[in-house]
Design a protein around this motif. Structure first.
Motif: not given
Length: 267
Positions: A36-42
């Motif tokens: 989820t965090f990777a999908a939001h650019g992190a």
């Protein structure tokens, strides 16, 4: 409608330029959080006890377009936690969000709990929080909005499950840490919060029983299903976001309403 859009009321979940550490981030709830965090650019740093598992998850997320690093770390060892934070800074240059999700909870009757089992349970689930916070604090301070997040549990703080006395005790301690650390770190601009999952469908559910038991458990949940890792990840994403900047020392229960009924007979 456009006249209502102001900087103050916009909710952004863009984590571009921010680095997020997820312990136990290679499978189950942790994998859901990492995804989820990777999908939001992190930029996501996955720490796991098994290097190969961390590498495989990181590779899959990178192939999907994420920026993900993988690390081996035994969260029961303070020196490995300190070394982990140092490696993340070396590779990523900063740290903005810490998610301590790693947990140890072998289903064990109270009479069979050994000193070694209890020590590891408390070390991974609770003590690691102290060492991660100490090591990460100097890196979170410059951001002025650092986040420390914890995967707690409804087991311990709210309800009980046979064979998990050691786990329940550790998670009750986790919630105490969240409140006290939040108070100490508030003036530094660092918030400390947690998510209390209920029954979530993960590989670790196999510790509790077979699919027939899972089906029976789901019947006793008001929303009628087991939770998914994405359900926990969504709550973590919110607590890490600017939208939650005025929330600290709190936990969000994500259990499908399972802890609400006074008796399952009313369902």
């Amino acid at each position: 409608m456009d006249t209502l859009q102001t900087k103050e009321n916009q909710v952004e979940f863009d984590f571009s330029g921010r680095v997020v550490l997820v312990t136990g981030g290679a499978q189950g709830i942790g994998r859901g959080i990492s995804t989820t965090f990777a999908a939001h650019g992190a930029t996501v740093a996955i720490a796991d006890l098994q290097q190969s598992r961390a590498d495989d998850t990181a590779s899959e997320l990178c192939q999907a377009g994420g920026a993900v690093y993988s690390y081996k770390a035994d969260l029961a060892q303070r020196e490995e936690i300190v070394a982990l934070i140092a490696r993340i800074v070396r590779d990523c240059g900063r740290l903005d969000v810490v998610v301590h999700n790693a947990a140890y909870f072998p289903l064990t009757p109270l009479d069979d709990i050994t000193p070694a089992l209890l020590e590891r349970t408390l070390a991974v689930n609770l003590s690691a929080l102290f060492w991660i916070t100490q090591a990460a604090k100097p890196l979170l301070l410059p951001q002025g909005k650092g986040r420390i997040l914890v995967t707690s549990s409804v087991t311990g703080p709210r309800v009980a499950y046979p064979g998990l006395t050691h786990y329940a005790a550790s998670k009750a301690g986790v919630n105490g840490f969240i409140r006290s650390a939040a108070l100490e770190l508030a003036r530094s601009g660092i918030t400390v919060n947690g998510v209390e999952p209920g029954m979530i469908r993960t590989p670790a559910m196999a510790n509790l029983g077979d699919e027939a038991l899972n089906t029976a458990i789901a019947r006793g949940i008001p929303l009628g299903r087991l939770g998914e890792p994405a359900d926990i990840a969504a709550a973590m994403l919110f607590l890490a976001s600017d939208a939650a900047s005025y929330i600290t020392g709190q936990t969000i229960v994500v259990d499908g309403g399972a802890t609400l009924p006074e008796s399952t007979a009313v369902l």
